[in-house]
Design a protein around this motif. Structure first.
Motif, mmCIF file in Angstrom:
data_model
loop_
_atom_site.group_PDB
_atom_site.id
_atom_site.type_symbol
_atom_site.label_atom_id
_atom_site.label_comp_id
_atom_site.label_asym_id
_atom_site.label_seq_id
_atom_site.Cartn_x
_atom_site.Cartn_y
_atom_site.Cartn_z
ATOM 1 N N VAL A 52 0.849 -1.198 0.000
ATOM 2 C CA VAL A 52 0.000 0.000 0.000
ATOM 3 C C VAL A 52 0.883 1.246 0.000
ATOM 4 C CG1 VAL A 52 -1.603 1.357 1.417
ATOM 5 C CG2 VAL A 52 -2.055 -1.071 0.982
ATOM 6 N N GLU A 53 1.936 1.236 0.788
ATOM 7 C CA GLU A 53 2.861 2.376 0.840
ATOM 8 C C GLU A 53 3.560 2.569 -0.510
ATOM 9 O OE1 GLU A 53 6.985 3.421 3.154
ATOM 10 O OE2 GLU A 53 5.411 2.421 4.317
ATOM 11 N N THR A 56 1.166 3.991 -3.044
ATOM 12 C CA THR A 56 0.914 5.406 -2.749
ATOM 13 C C THR A 56 2.062 6.256 -3.290
ATOM 14 O OG1 THR A 56 -0.315 4.770 -0.754
ATOM 15 C CG2 THR A 56 0.407 7.055 -0.906
ATOM 16 N N LYS A 57 3.307 5.833 -3.029
ATOM 17 C CA LYS A 57 4.477 6.570 -3.520
ATOM 18 C C LYS A 57 4.504 6.617 -5.044
ATOM 19 C CE LYS A 57 7.635 5.847 0.335
ATOM 20 N NZ LYS A 57 8.825 5.130 0.816
ATOM 21 N N ILE A 61 -2.349 4.784 -5.950
ATOM 22 C CA ILE A 61 -3.458 4.905 -4.991
ATOM 23 C C ILE A 61 -3.211 6.154 -4.153
ATOM 24 C CG2 ILE A 61 -3.866 2.407 -4.924
ATOM 25 C CD1 ILE A 61 -2.619 2.332 -2.132
ATOM 26 N N ALA A 62 -4.246 6.633 -3.500
ATOM 27 C CA ALA A 62 -4.116 7.830 -2.663
ATOM 28 C C ALA A 62 -5.053 7.715 -1.471
ATOM 29 C CB ALA A 62 -4.469 9.071 -3.479
ATOM 30 N N GLU A 63 -4.724 8.460 -0.427
ATOM 31 C CA GLU A 63 -5.618 8.501 0.734
ATOM 32 C C GLU A 63 -6.935 9.107 0.301
ATOM 33 O OE1 GLU A 63 -3.815 10.400 4.080
ATOM 34 O OE2 GLU A 63 -2.094 9.020 4.082
ATOM 35 N N THR A 76 -7.044 4.914 7.764
ATOM 36 C CA THR A 76 -6.958 5.592 6.473
ATOM 37 C C THR A 76 -7.564 4.701 5.395
ATOM 38 O OG1 THR A 76 -4.943 6.711 7.172
ATOM 39 C CG2 THR A 76 -5.402 6.665 4.809
ATOM 40 N N TYR A 78 -8.083 4.065 1.425
ATOM 41 C CA TYR A 78 -7.376 4.360 0.180
ATOM 42 C C TYR A 78 -8.291 4.164 -1.014
ATOM 43 C CZ TYR A 78 -3.124 4.356 2.936
ATOM 44 O OH TYR A 78 -2.173 4.640 3.874
ATOM 45 N N THR A 81 -6.210 5.702 -8.077
ATOM 46 C CA THR A 81 -6.125 6.944 -8.859
ATOM 47 C C THR A 81 -6.297 6.607 -10.345
ATOM 48 O OG1 THR A 81 -3.744 6.733 -9.161
ATOM 49 C CG2 THR A 81 -4.499 7.937 -7.189
#
Length: 197
Positions: A52-53, A56-57, A61-63, A76, A78, A81
């Motif tokens: 997941v991290e 995100t980086k 995906i995004a919060e 949080t 997710y 995107t």
């Protein structure tokens, strides 16, 4: 195969889960297990959070939101995107269309099989055949039970694939054991290894 920013198969599963709807990593893990994806994708809680991290980086995906619950710590949620959606489609198209050479452990064993004495090899293959037969029956039962409960066939295609692969392996193992039990292989093996074992 295309080089990907995040290449872990678990990342693909996370993208697919978030394609359905935004969720917390714990919920993703629960659904993967509930849907039997843990048979095809190796993961644990730590690896799920790490993926997941990474996603995100990478911007896949995004919060989406942070949820506060009085009984639980802040969570949080997710969401996928647009870039993540593009990556999901591209990666899936590649996996479905392009055969890839994989390195299964049984293939390694077969490539080195000659180091074992023929008698032992035949016994070991017999044990593998028993295990494969039991697995084929188990997978068949799973498919049958789910079908009887009204689950549509397209939700079972990975089980159908597992069944086809295990049935093919079972047929191959039975044939191989029969050939290795024959006198020609025994004679060749004993001549080749005379004085080495």
């Amino acid at each position: 195969m295309k080089r990907r920013k995040v290449s872990n198969p678990l990342a693909l599963a996370v993208l697919a889960e978030l394609f359905a709807e935004p969720m917390h990593p714990y919920e993703m893990g629960r659904r993967l297990k509930e849907h039997g994806k843990d048979r095809d994708i190796k993961y644990n809680r730590g690896s799920l959070y790490m993926v997941v991290e990474q996603l995100t980086k990478a911007g896949f995906i995004a919060e989406h939101e942070t949820v506060r619950d009085t009984q639980r710590p802040e969570r949080t949620i997710y969401a996928i995107t647009d870039a993540g959606r593009t990556e999901l489609y591209d990666w899936m198209r590649e996996l479905v269309a392009t055969p890839v050479h994989e390195y299964p452990s049984f293939g390694v064993a077969l490539s080195l099989l000659v180091v074992l004495p023929p008698e032992e090899t035949v016994q070991l293959l017999g044990r593998r055949l028993e295990a494969l037969t039991a697995e084929v029956a188990e997978i068949g039962d799973t498919i049958r039970q789910n079908t009887e409960q009204g689950l549509d066939w397209w939700f079972l295609i990975e089980e159908e694939y597992r069944l086809a692969m295990r049935e093919a392996e079972r047929g191959y193992v039975a044939s191989l054991a029969e050939r290795l039990a024959g006198p020609d292989y025994h004679r060749m093996w004993h001549e080749f290894f005379r004085g080495r074992t």
